[in-house]
Design an enzyme around this catalytic site. Structure first.
Site, PDB file in Angstrom:
ATOM      1  N   THR A 188       3.854  20.609   4.388  1.00 31.49           N
ATOM      2  CA  THR A 188       2.574  21.122   4.890  1.00 31.49           C
ATOM      3  C   THR A 188       2.004  20.068   5.848  1.00 31.49           C
ATOM      4  OG1 THR A 188       1.459  20.205   2.934  1.00 31.49           O
ATOM      5  CG2 THR A 188       2.031  22.525   2.855  1.00 31.49           C
TER       6      THR A 188
ATOM      7  N   GLY B 220      -4.651  -4.846   3.399  1.00 30.31           N
ATOM      8  CA  GLY B 220      -3.491  -4.855   4.285  1.00 30.31           C
ATOM      9  C   GLY B 220      -3.819  -4.220   5.616  1.00 30.31           C
TER      10      GLY B 220
ATOM     11  N   CYS C 264       1.580  11.067   3.243  1.00 31.04           N
ATOM     12  CA  CYS C 264       0.568  11.775   2.449  1.00 31.04           C
ATOM     13  C   CYS C 264      -0.867  11.384   2.766  1.00 31.04           C
ATOM     14  CB  CYS C 264       0.835  11.545   0.963  1.00 31.04           C
ATOM     15  SG  CYS C 264       2.343  12.324   0.418  1.00 31.04           S
TER      16      CYS C 264
HETATM   17  C1  UDX Z   1       0.972   8.610  -2.281  1.00 29.05           C
HETATM   18  C2  UDX Z   1       0.366   8.783  -3.680  1.00 29.05           C
HETATM   19  O1  UDX Z   1       0.292   7.506  -4.335  1.00 29.05           O
HETATM   20  C3  UDX Z   1       1.167   9.772  -4.497  1.00 29.05           C
HETATM   21  O2  UDX Z   1       0.573   9.971  -5.759  1.00 29.05           O
HETATM   22  C4  UDX Z   1       1.175  11.076  -3.692  1.00 29.05           C
HETATM   23  O3  UDX Z   1       1.730  12.132  -4.342  1.00 29.05           O
HETATM   24  C5  UDX Z   1       1.839  10.852  -2.351  1.00 29.05           C
HETATM   25  O4  UDX Z   1       1.087   9.869  -1.645  1.00 29.05           O
HETATM   26  P1  UDX Z   1       2.988   7.226  -1.202  1.00 29.05           P
HETATM   27  O5  UDX Z   1       2.484   7.744   0.102  1.00 29.05           O
HETATM   28  O6  UDX Z   1       4.443   7.292  -1.492  1.00 29.05           O
HETATM   29  O7  UDX Z   1       2.247   7.985  -2.420  1.00 29.05           O
HETATM   30  O8  UDX Z   1       2.605   5.678  -1.301  1.00 29.05           O
HETATM   31  P2  UDX Z   1       1.485   4.769  -1.982  1.00 29.05           P
HETATM   32  O9  UDX Z   1       2.155   3.773  -2.830  1.00 29.05           O
HETATM   33  O10 UDX Z   1       0.416   5.566  -2.590  1.00 29.05           O
HETATM   34  O11 UDX Z   1       0.910   3.987  -0.695  1.00 29.05           O
HETATM   35  C6  UDX Z   1       0.296   4.689   0.393  1.00 29.05           C
HETATM   36  C7  UDX Z   1      -0.170   3.726   1.452  1.00 29.05           C
HETATM   37  O12 UDX Z   1      -1.236   2.911   0.981  1.00 29.05           O
HETATM   38  C8  UDX Z   1       0.903   2.761   1.927  1.00 29.05           C
HETATM   39  O13 UDX Z   1       0.784   2.619   3.322  1.00 29.05           O
HETATM   40  C9  UDX Z   1       0.556   1.458   1.232  1.00 29.05           C
HETATM   41  O14 UDX Z   1       0.999   0.325   1.924  1.00 29.05           O
HETATM   42  C10 UDX Z   1      -0.953   1.546   1.222  1.00 29.05           C
HETATM   43  N1  UDX Z   1      -1.573   0.735   0.152  1.00 29.05           N
HETATM   44  C11 UDX Z   1      -1.366   1.072  -1.151  1.00 29.05           C
HETATM   45  C12 UDX Z   1      -2.410  -0.335   0.482  1.00 29.05           C
HETATM   46  O15 UDX Z   1      -2.613  -0.656   1.660  1.00 29.05           O
HETATM   47  N2  UDX Z   1      -3.013  -1.037  -0.538  1.00 29.05           N
HETATM   48  C13 UDX Z   1      -2.829  -0.716  -1.847  1.00 29.05           C
HETATM   49  O16 UDX Z   1      -3.432  -1.390  -2.712  1.00 29.05           O
HETATM   50  C14 UDX Z   1      -1.980   0.367  -2.168  1.00 29.05           C
END
Ligand code: UDX
Length: 433
Positions: free
Chosen positions: A87, A257, A264
């Site tokens: 989507t 960061g 997502c």
């Molecule tokens: C996310 C959700 O966590 C998950 O539950 C959903 O179904 C799909 O989207 P994902 O996109 O795989 O998962 O990664 P995630 O670990 O959540 O990180 C997303 C982004 O946030 C990354 O760019 C990561 O680097 C950033 N991030 C995450 C931060 O900058 N700081 C943090 O403390 C955590």
């Protein structure tokens, strides 16, 4: 129970492989015949730790898993059909593009022959699952199917573990019959005492967007506080630790960061804002989260250029190209965005990533890809640690061959201690410290 999963993207394949691991006969369907041919050889189209082993086990040994490009056969005998198609954001708007969902719903309505559940697992705006129902009702009697919303919360890089040991399973149902079938489906998780939250369909759809948006909010919040820390001599890691220990806040998703990326958060935050706008509801807190995140990459890149005095013809190294570690996904990757801005300013970009280089090169031919981190850092003016892969956490920085003075290291994910790097003679810049 016989399951059909439609769409063999990230969510579909992880879901299919994990349900086969639970012991269910599972058919994964995709209209892309080349993808089906590869999957039938246990070749996964993306990198995810553990997935190929699981595909191989259930395709070749237990034979519980199969792949097909024809929906009709598997839909006829399925007890539950999952819609796991993409989507994406619409090209010119922030709204979710649901055309794949509608296509699949129509196809399902042409093919079901006995009672089954039709479950939306794709991330869909509130109201979509009921619209799927309306579409199917054009062809199928209401006694012959039910619709359910069952959002996924899988993180790339740890998706199999997230599926097997989730914090919760959310099922949005309209009646007891469908709720009972869904509870039976997830019965293998009873062993871990996984909470199964049963809600209305609308609440379930909102839970997914609200969860991702809340996590994105935490990230933008901590990144704004990190900017303040830089101005006043505070350390964001100490601040986050001091905050996160409060159980009401929690320590997760407080890592400062370069901003959130991936397939997502950026798209879901935008789509959720759109839903609120359509219903005339103020969700401006999310617009702030989104706008700040959108600007963050260029602000950080400008800081890198200014602090390390980068100009046209200079070379910078970017370590890590995927949007986060343990994935080869470069969608909305902040590393790539930084690389693009540097390239536009005439700065050469050398780079290394453990698994995402093939994907990165296809769309970003300007990148000079290297064999390892040390080769990427050779003779550059600046090193940008953009993704916190484990193998970047203990680099032997003394090994970096460099004829340039004042080599700058931008540790965007704060994986090093500033004093240690400064002692080695580098100029060190973390995030928020
Ligand atoms: C996310 C959700 O966590 C998950 O539950 C959903 O179904 C799909 O989207 P994902 O996109 O795989 O998962 O990664 P995630 O670990 O959540 O990180 C997303 C982004 O946030 C990354 O760019 C990561 O680097 C950033 N991030 C995450 C931060 O900058 N700081 C943090 O403390 C955590």
């Amino acid at each position: 129970m016989k399951l059909t999963i439609i769409g063999t993207g990230y969510v579909g394949l992880i879901t299919g492989a994990c349900f086969a691991e639970f012991g269910y006969e599972t058919v994964c369907v995709d209209k892309d015949i080349n993808r089906i041919i590869e999957l039938n050889q246990s070749k996964c189209p993306f990198y995810e730790p553990g997935i190929e082993e699981l595909l191989n086990k259930h395709l070749n040994k237990t034979k519980l898993l199969s792949f097909s490009n024809s929906l009709s056969q598997s839909a006829e005998s399925a007890d539950i059909i999952f819609i796991t198609v993409g989507t994406p954001s619409k090209r010119l708007e922030d709204d979710a593009d649901l055309s794949f969902v509608w296509d699949v719903a129509r196809e399902i309505s042409n093919n079901i022959k006995k009672y089954c559940l039709i479950v939306t697992k794709s991330t869909v705006p509130v109201g979509t699952t009921k619209q799927v129902k309306q579409l199917i009702l054009e062809k199928i009697d209401e006694n012959n199917f039910d619709v359910v919303s069952n959002p996924e919360f899988l993180r790339e890089g740890s998706a199999i573990n997230d599926f097997m040991r989730p914090d919760r399973v959310v099922i949005g149902c309209e009646n007891q019959k469908s709720e009972n079938i869904m509870r039976e489906l997830y019965r293998p998780l009873n062993l871990n005492e996984t909470p199964i939250i049963s809600t209305s369909i609308e609440s379930s759809e909102i839970i997914k967007y609200a969860s991702n948006s809340f996590l994105a909010t935490k990230i933008s919040f901590i990144n704004q506080v990190a900017n303040l820390c830089e101005q006043v001599g505070a350390n964001i890691q100490d601040v986050a630790k001091g905050m996160g220990i409060d159980k009401r806040i929690g320590s997760k998703f407080l890592h400062a960061g370069p901003g959130y990326g991936g397939s997502c958060f950026p798209k879901d935050v935008k789509a959720f804002i759109n839903t609120a706008n359509k219903h005339n509801v103020d969700l401006s807190i999310l617009s702030a989260v989104n706008n700040f995140n959108d600007q963050r990459v260029s602000e950080i890149t400008n800081k890198i250029i200014a602090k390390s005095n980068l100009s046209k013809g200079d070379t910078a190294a970017i370590l890590g190209l995927s949007f986060k570690p343990n994935t080869d996904d470069i969608r909305d990757s902040t590393s790539i965005k930084i690389g693009k801005i540097l390239n536009e300013k005439g700065i050469n970009v050398k780079s290394y990533d453990p698994v995402a280089m093939d994907n990165a090169k296809k769309e970003n031919p300007f990148l000079t890809l290297c064999k390892n981190a040390y080769e990427a850092c050779e003779d550059v003016k600046t090193i940008i640690i953009a993704t916190e892969w484990n193998e970047f956490r203990a680099l032997d920085l003394k090994k970096i061959v460099n004829n340039k003075n004042n080599l700058c290291i931008f540790d965007l994910r704060n994986i090093y201690k500033s004093e240690e790097i400064k002692e080695l003679g580098f100029d060190y810049f973390g995030t928020g410290k």
